[in-house]
Design a protein around this motif. Structure first.
Motif, PDB file in Angstrom:
ATOM      1  N   GLN A 169      -7.101   1.226   1.633  1.00  0.00           N
ATOM      2  CA  GLN A 169      -6.096   0.950   0.283  1.00  0.00           C
ATOM      3  C   GLN A 169      -5.171  -0.320   0.573  1.00  0.00           C
ATOM      4  O   GLN A 169      -4.349  -0.391   0.245  1.00  0.00           O
ATOM      5  CB  GLN A 169      -5.257   2.112   0.348  1.00  0.00           C
ATOM      6  CG  GLN A 169      -5.934   3.265  -0.365  1.00  0.00           C
ATOM      7  CD  GLN A 169      -5.069   4.620  -0.313  1.00  0.00           C
ATOM      8  OE1 GLN A 169      -4.321   4.776   0.470  1.00  0.00           O
ATOM      9  NE2 GLN A 169      -4.963   5.467  -1.469  1.00  0.00           N
ATOM     10  N   ASP A 170      -5.915  -1.011   1.758  1.00  0.00           N
ATOM     11  CA  ASP A 170      -5.295  -2.416   1.903  1.00  0.00           C
ATOM     12  C   ASP A 170      -5.354  -3.269   0.851  1.00  0.00           C
ATOM     13  O   ASP A 170      -6.320  -3.011   0.046  1.00  0.00           O
ATOM     14  CB  ASP A 170      -5.950  -3.093   3.012  1.00  0.00           C
ATOM     15  CG  ASP A 170      -5.763  -2.518   4.660  1.00  0.00           C
ATOM     16  OD1 ASP A 170      -4.764  -1.941   4.723  1.00  0.00           O
ATOM     17  OD2 ASP A 170      -6.370  -2.777   5.392  1.00  0.00           O
ATOM     18  N   ASN A 173      -2.636   3.068   5.559  1.00  0.00           N
ATOM     19  CA  ASN A 173      -3.422   2.690   4.183  1.00  0.00           C
ATOM     20  C   ASN A 173      -4.866   3.422   4.168  1.00  0.00           C
ATOM     21  O   ASN A 173      -5.978   2.653   3.605  1.00  0.00           O
ATOM     22  CB  ASN A 173      -3.613   1.243   3.768  1.00  0.00           C
ATOM     23  CG  ASN A 173      -2.384   0.667   3.166  1.00  0.00           C
ATOM     24  OD1 ASN A 173      -1.496   1.440   2.719  1.00  0.00           O
ATOM     25  ND2 ASN A 173      -2.103  -0.456   3.219  1.00  0.00           N
ATOM     26  N   ASN A 174      -4.813   4.777   4.586  1.00  0.00           N
ATOM     27  CA  ASN A 174      -6.259   5.309   4.317  1.00  0.00           C
ATOM     28  C   ASN A 174      -7.329   4.720   5.187  1.00  0.00           C
ATOM     29  O   ASN A 174      -8.444   4.283   4.754  1.00  0.00           O
ATOM     30  CB  ASN A 174      -6.751   5.691   2.967  1.00  0.00           C
ATOM     31  CG  ASN A 174      -7.981   6.477   2.752  1.00  0.00           C
ATOM     32  OD1 ASN A 174      -8.239   7.458   3.778  1.00  0.00           O
ATOM     33  ND2 ASN A 174      -8.575   6.670   1.743  1.00  0.00           N
ATOM     34  N   SER A 201      -0.563  -0.155  10.467  1.00  0.00           N
ATOM     35  CA  SER A 201      -0.191  -0.199   9.003  1.00  0.00           C
ATOM     36  C   SER A 201      -1.810  -0.126   8.014  1.00  0.00           C
ATOM     37  O   SER A 201      -1.913   0.566   7.085  1.00  0.00           O
ATOM     38  CB  SER A 201       0.395  -1.301   8.584  1.00  0.00           C
ATOM     39  OG  SER A 201      -0.446  -2.549   8.528  1.00  0.00           O
ATOM     40  N   ARG A 202      -2.601  -0.534   8.717  1.00  0.00           N
ATOM     41  CA  ARG A 202      -3.977  -0.272   8.277  1.00  0.00           C
ATOM     42  C   ARG A 202      -4.340   1.162   8.170  1.00  0.00           C
ATOM     43  O   ARG A 202      -5.017   1.649   7.281  1.00  0.00           O
ATOM     44  CB  ARG A 202      -5.153  -1.281   8.800  1.00  0.00           C
ATOM     45  CG  ARG A 202      -4.632  -2.804   8.701  1.00  0.00           C
ATOM     46  CD  ARG A 202      -5.972  -3.709   8.848  1.00  0.00           C
ATOM     47  NE  ARG A 202      -7.106  -2.975   7.756  1.00  0.00           N
ATOM     48  CZ  ARG A 202      -8.304  -3.395   8.176  1.00  0.00           C
ATOM     49  NH1 ARG A 202      -8.678  -3.482   9.452  1.00  0.00           N
ATOM     50  NH2 ARG A 202      -9.016  -3.116   7.280  1.00  0.00           N
ATOM     51  N   GLY A 259       0.909  -1.041   0.004  1.00  0.00           N
ATOM     52  CA  GLY A 259       0.019  -0.112  -0.034  1.00  0.00           C
ATOM     53  C   GLY A 259       0.729   1.299  -0.022  1.00  0.00           C
ATOM     54  O   GLY A 259       1.767   1.364  -1.007  1.00  0.00           O
ATOM     55  N   SER A 260       0.776   2.259   1.105  1.00  0.00           N
ATOM     56  CA  SER A 260       1.420   3.249   0.995  1.00  0.00           C
ATOM     57  C   SER A 260       3.197   2.946   1.591  1.00  0.00           C
ATOM     58  O   SER A 260       3.256   1.904   1.958  1.00  0.00           O
ATOM     59  CB  SER A 260       0.732   4.315   1.908  1.00  0.00           C
ATOM     60  OG  SER A 260       0.900   3.969   3.322  1.00  0.00           O
ATOM     61  N   SER A 291       2.687   2.285   5.113  1.00  0.00           N
ATOM     62  CA  SER A 291       2.130   1.086   5.654  1.00  0.00           C
ATOM     63  C   SER A 291       3.074  -0.072   5.207  1.00  0.00           C
ATOM     64  O   SER A 291       3.244  -0.955   6.202  1.00  0.00           O
ATOM     65  CB  SER A 291       0.735   0.877   4.879  1.00  0.00           C
ATOM     66  OG  SER A 291       0.432  -0.278   5.047  1.00  0.00           O
ATOM     67  N   SER A 292       3.823   0.083   4.321  1.00  0.00           N
ATOM     68  CA  SER A 292       5.030  -0.937   3.849  1.00  0.00           C
ATOM     69  C   SER A 292       5.715  -0.810   5.074  1.00  0.00           C
ATOM     70  O   SER A 292       6.373  -2.071   5.396  1.00  0.00           O
ATOM     71  CB  SER A 292       5.551  -0.660   2.307  1.00  0.00           C
ATOM     72  OG  SER A 292       4.606  -0.772   1.472  1.00  0.00           O
TER      73      SER A 292
END
Length: 185
Positions: free
Chosen positions: A175-176, A170-171, A166-167, A117-118, A121-122
């Motif tokens: 965006q997951d 991801n917005n 991380s979720r 994702g972002s 997040s990564s």
């Protein structure tokens, strides 16, 4: 207070290092592997901060400090009679409260999440997986020598914290990237 006036000491040139109590051990000992992996995790947390936003950065910096506490705790065996810095239950409780607050902002998952994702997040997924390894290394050490149980609990919760955050990164899960079982058969 810690004072570091010289970085290299040459005392580790033959593959040994000093623990916090002064005892010398191999750099490949389970204790050194455990706190070394915690140190590696701390570096990845610092990297994730480069992509973070203000509120999460505050939490990540708190976690970095806690990881140094864990390293300090791990570098001195439990049987040592001196008064030493030890990780305490309130540090775990903070993680649990933070997880609960973030999780309230997310929709339930319908599948496993693939790391990605972002950039933030990564980075947090990398922190999660290194945290799991630090937990395994600490448990391995605990199989032979007593370890402060709060460390194992903290690392277990922290990997969950990284997953939830991380979720958020991801917005808020929108965006997951979800796993599709057998998608490429």
């Amino acid at each position: 207070m810690v004072i570091l006036n010289r970085i290299y000491t040459k005392t580790g040139d033959k593959g040994q290092t000093s623990l916090g109590d002064g005892n010398r051990v191999s750099k490949t000992s389970p204790r050194v592997e455990a706190y070394g992996t915690v140190d590696e995790l701390n570096s990845f947390v610092g990297f994730a901060i480069n992509y973070s936003f203000e509120e999460l950065t505050k939490d990540l910096k708190r976690i970095q400090n806690d990881l140094f506490d864990i390293g300090a705790d791990l570098c001195i065996p439990q049987k040592n009679d001196q008064e030493n810095l030890r990780v305490v239950a309130t540090q775990v409780e903070w993680l649990e409260k933070s997880i609960d607050i973030m999780n309230e902002q997310l929709s339930p998952l319908e599948s496993f999440v693939l790391p990605g994702g972002s950039k933030l997040s990564s980075s947090l997924h990398i922190c999660r997986t290194v945290c799991r390894r630090a937990e395994r290394e600490t448990i391995k050490l605990n199989n032979d020598e007593e370890v402060n149980s709060n460390i194992i609990i903290y690392l277990n919760r922290l990997s969950d914290w990284f997953f939830i955050s991380s979720r958020i990164a991801n917005n808020f899960g929108k965006q997951d990237i979800l796993w599709i079982p057998g998608a490429n058969r």
